[in-house]
Design an enzyme around this catalytic site. Structure first.
Site, mmCIF file in Angstrom:
data_model
loop_
_atom_site.group_PDB
_atom_site.id
_atom_site.type_symbol
_atom_site.label_atom_id
_atom_site.label_comp_id
_atom_site.label_asym_id
_atom_site.label_seq_id
_atom_site.Cartn_x
_atom_site.Cartn_y
_atom_site.Cartn_z
ATOM 1 N N GLU A 70 12.633 3.440 -13.173
ATOM 2 C CA GLU A 70 12.084 3.774 -14.499
ATOM 3 C C GLU A 70 10.554 3.748 -14.483
ATOM 4 O O GLU A 70 9.909 4.545 -15.163
ATOM 5 C CB GLU A 70 12.623 2.814 -15.570
ATOM 6 C CG GLU A 70 14.147 2.724 -15.666
ATOM 7 C CD GLU A 70 14.844 4.061 -15.834
ATOM 8 O OE1 GLU A 70 14.228 5.006 -16.369
ATOM 9 O OE2 GLU A 70 16.017 4.175 -15.410
ATOM 10 N N ASN A 83 11.389 5.860 -21.528
ATOM 11 C CA ASN A 83 10.418 6.144 -22.592
ATOM 12 C C ASN A 83 9.020 5.699 -22.166
ATOM 13 O O ASN A 83 8.845 4.570 -21.705
ATOM 14 C CB ASN A 83 10.790 5.395 -23.870
ATOM 15 C CG ASN A 83 12.265 5.423 -24.156
ATOM 16 O OD1 ASN A 83 12.817 6.482 -24.371
ATOM 17 N ND2 ASN A 83 12.904 4.257 -24.116
ATOM 18 N N ALA A 89 19.259 2.609 -18.249
ATOM 19 C CA ALA A 89 17.917 2.403 -18.774
ATOM 20 C C ALA A 89 17.315 3.759 -19.096
ATOM 21 O O ALA A 89 17.795 4.779 -18.629
ATOM 22 C CB ALA A 89 17.058 1.675 -17.748
ATOM 23 N N HIS A 107 9.192 6.872 -13.050
ATOM 24 C CA HIS A 107 9.234 7.953 -14.045
ATOM 25 C C HIS A 107 7.981 7.997 -14.918
ATOM 26 O O HIS A 107 7.689 9.026 -15.518
ATOM 27 C CB HIS A 107 10.414 7.750 -14.996
ATOM 28 C CG HIS A 107 11.708 8.354 -14.543
ATOM 29 N ND1 HIS A 107 11.798 9.602 -13.990
ATOM 30 C CD2 HIS A 107 12.985 7.883 -14.623
ATOM 31 C CE1 HIS A 107 13.083 9.873 -13.720
ATOM 32 N NE2 HIS A 107 13.815 8.839 -14.091
HETATM 33 ZN ZN LIG Z 1 15.889 8.426 -14.098
#
Ligand SMILES: [Zn+2]
Length: 730
Positions: free
Chosen positions: A177, A144, A141, A180
């Site tokens: 993710e 973004n 993954a 992030h």
């Molecule tokens: Zn990562």
């Protein structure tokens, strides 16, 4: 559909830019796409209008300041499933007809967004968060900002077709993710040499979030293998510091490895424990607030944690980030006037690297009597050896209590024996830790295999999944190294004898559907026993697969992967054709991966050849083609055939699979071998040596091959002897 992926340095192929993470900019995108398409980017659509009968123009709201590698565009015949979380619209986006399978991911994302809003103390700054399932995407993954892309099977979940293992995997990657979005996207490492800041932290946070929302999963305990992989790489000559200089794109790709992710995560966990959860979180909140929309280095994080804690964080962390390597804590007990004292000192733990330079760390060593995590004492071990009071003489004392530290422990013989005798009294985390360290000492040539195997003899058949998985992964490494050698039959028969009673307790069918560790252990044991040649298990898998083909409802979702895999291993032409036909017929990526992987596991060389030929067709996405080649070598045991095929078709495969085929894939593939000739062959294989990043990955692979060769030559015969003596005793 189409979907972009720009990390680390592909934004420059899409638009002109300063394509380095520290150069943040705002982005305002307008695209023209077919009118039936849904178009997604980092921000919501601001304006959309038809421009021809077939096309429309879509303009997105301007992004906040962000790095170019986080830009994304996805578009296609898509549909979405949405919910609100703290004022943010969260959506799962899938190709047409699949959005119902996004329910678990959507619910999890809502939970996670709320949890992270609180944890980071800064709210998610964009108005929406899309989670996009890409059927032909790369294997993982990509975070973004505002529109995370996932390989479809890592995001979508169909409870009628997959078990709890898939759900846990989806939750983990989502948590990673989404973490992030703050750690990486809002606050970004200044350059790729600090990639670990992004990845180590997100990897730690994915477990932290799982422990918070699903404590029953015991994610630290069950994910121990990740730390073991990092520690075993980090004991090698070709290891690298977590903070590694990076001068170009190929070198940036080479740092996306277990050291960056899992050593980074283990270091963060150790520091959190050392500072305390609340103080650590206060430091993270300060760091996030101070550097929002900016760029950082590792030092900025340490400064924030030092400000919050008043403890010398940078000094401890430097040893684990600025130099490669694993500390070995050597413990020696002595008895004086009825009181036990443990002397501890440190060395560098290495494998097959006798001339390694000595290194020093400041290691927070947790010591205590068994089962006493609360009463554990943490000693900061630096240059000077230390002595710790440890109860009455002979009382079993465990170091690295709770398995939280990033170091290995070597005990003196008497302490080791006392621990082995008390094995069932330890926590599961300590049992796993003791087993893993013992095996690592064997591979390093610091202990005889008997030291490990005697511990295995102490494990009860009712022990936890994590403990049996440690054993299982050791057995499976031995079985792999023993291929084509006389020791293999004895290794397999010993391993079956240890694992079979554990499986017999669980049986094929749960009394009630159990979405817990027993279901996961059951599947893992079935797989292991089948791979080790248990005829009953293989026959039962085949019977269940045949029943499944007549009526899919007969095969429990949690067993579908493993049953299909075992049927693949022993497939004849008819079964192989059936697996490939199932893979062709399905529109689900999860099932496509399942059936093609099973077909690729066929041990029959003719069928392996048929699978390899498929990788040159358009039938498989490039991701799956790569993993299928690896499966032919690993599960299918046709590494020679696969390597010959890759050499013959090198240009065609490289053209299909992109630049990573040369820089990482080939070298990693070669670790299916464990003989010196193959290491030499890799060293002189020009395509992998053409870039500096490629040379780094090739050198690591050569060392892995040689370590395998060494274990094969040194450890396998000793294990063979031990098994013979054990069998003679029985
Ligand atoms: Zn990562």
């Amino acid at each position: 559909m189409i979907s972009s992926h720009l990390e680390p340095s592909h934004a420059r192929r899409v638009f002109p830019c300063w394509d380095e993470p520290a150069f943040k900019a705002t982005f305002a995108l307008t695209v023209t796409v077919p009118r039936r398409f849904l178009a997604l980017s980092n921000m919501p659509v601001a304006h959309e209008e038809p421009v021809t009968p077939d096309l429309k123009q879509v303009s997105f709201a301007t992004t906040p300041k962000m790095s170019s590698y986080l830009f994304v565009l996805a578009a296609g015949e898509l549909e979405r499933l949405s919910a609100q979380a703290d004022g943010v619209t969260v959506s799962v986006v899938t190709t047409t007809g699949k959005r119902a399978q996004g329910r678990f991911a959507l619910d999890s994302a809502v939970d996670l967004l709320r949890y992270f809003n609180d944890y980071f103390g800064v709210r998610y700054p964009l108005p929406k968060l899309d989670l996009v399932a890409v059927p032909g995407g790369f294997g993982g993954a990509m975070e973004n900002w505002g529109a995370i892309t996932f390989f479809e099977s890592r995001l979508l979940f169909d409870p009628a077709a997959s078990g709890d293992a898939a759900r846990r995997g989806i939750f983990s990657i989502l948590a990673h993710e989404i973490a992030h979005q703050w750690f990486g996207n809002l606050v970004t490492m200044g350059w790729w040499d600090n990639l670990w800041l992004n990845e180590g932290f997100a990897t730690w946070m994915q477990v932290k979030a799982a422990e918070h929302l699903y404590p029953q999963w015991q994610t630290w305990l069950n994910g121990n293998e990740q730390k073991q992989i990092a520690m075993s790489l980090d004991a090698r000559r070709t290891s690298h510091p977590v903070q590694e200089p990076v001068t170009n794109e190929t070198e940036a790709m080479a740092v996306f490895d277990a050291i960056t992710y899992s050593k980074g995560a283990a270091l963060i966990r150790m520091l959190e424990r050392y500072l305390g959860e609340d103080i650590f979180r206060a430091g993270v909140r300060k760091y996030t607030a101070d550097h929002a929309y900016g760029s950082t280095t590792t030092a900025d994080l340490w400064r924030a944690l030092e400000a919050a804690s008043g403890k010398p964080v940078a000094g401890i962390a430097a040893g684990f980030t600025e130099q490669a390597g694993v500390p070995l804590v050597v413990a020696q007990a002595r008895c004086a006037d009825g009181e036990q004292r443990i002397a501890v000192r440190q060395e560098r733990f290495t494998v097959r690297d006798p001339d390694a330079a000595p290194r020093r760390w400041q290691v927070p060593v947790a010591v205590g009597p068994l089962r006493a995590l609360r009463g554990a004492e943490t000693v900061l071990l630096a240059d000077e050896p230390k002595e710790i009071a440890a109860g009455a003489c002979g009382e079993p004392v465990k170091l690295n209590l709770g398995d939280i530290g990033y170091y290995r422990v070597e005990y003196d013989a008497a302490t080791r024996a006392a621990l082995a005798k008390s094995f069932p009294l330890m926590s599961a985390a300590d049992r796993v830790n003791l087993l893993a360290d013992s095996w690592a000492l064997v591979e390093a040539g610091r202990a005889e295999p008997a030291a490990y195997l005697q511990l295995v003899e102490e494990i009860g058949s009712d022990d936890s999944r994590a403990v049996w998985e440690q054993v299982n992964s050791t057995f499976s490494r031995l079985d792999q190294l023993a291929r084509g050698r006389p020791e293999r039959a004895a290794v397999q028969s010993y391993a079956r004898a240890k694992l079979r009673p554990v499986f017999d307790r669980l049986g094929w069918d749960a009394a009630r559907p159990d979405a817990d560790d027993r279901a996961l252990l059951r599947a893992r044991l079935i797989r292991a026993l089948g791979e080790l040649g248990d005829r009953e298990v293989l026959a039962e898998a085949r019977r269940r697969f045949d029943a499944f083909r007549r009526d899919p409802a007969t095969l429990e979702p949690a067993l579908r992967d493993v049953v299909t895999h075992l049927v693949g291993l022993t497939a004849d032409r008819t079964t192989y054709d059936a697996l490939v036909a199932l893979g062709r017929a399905t529109t689900s990526t999860t099932e496509r991966v399942r059936y093609f992987s099973a077909a690729a596991s066929a041990r029959d060389p003719v069928l392996a050849g048929a699978t390899l030929a498929l990788t040159l067709t358009d039938e498989l996405p490039a991701t799956l083609a790569g993993s299928v080649i690896n499966t032919v070598a690993a599960s299918g045991e046709q590494a020679e055939l696969a390597w010959a095929f890759m050499q013959q078709n090198f240009a065609a495969l490289a053209a299909r699979q992109g630049p990573l085929f040369r820089t990482t894939f080939v070298s990693n593939f070669m670790t299916n071998f464990s003989d010196a000739a193959r290491a030499d062959e890799l060293a002189s294989f020009a395509p992998v040596q053409a870039t500096s990043g490629g040379r780094i990955v090739a050198a690591r692979a050569q060392e892995a091959i040689m370590i395998g060769a060494d274990v094969k030559a040194r450890v396998l015969p000793a294990i063979d002897d031990w098994i013979k003596r054990r069998n003679a005793r029985e």
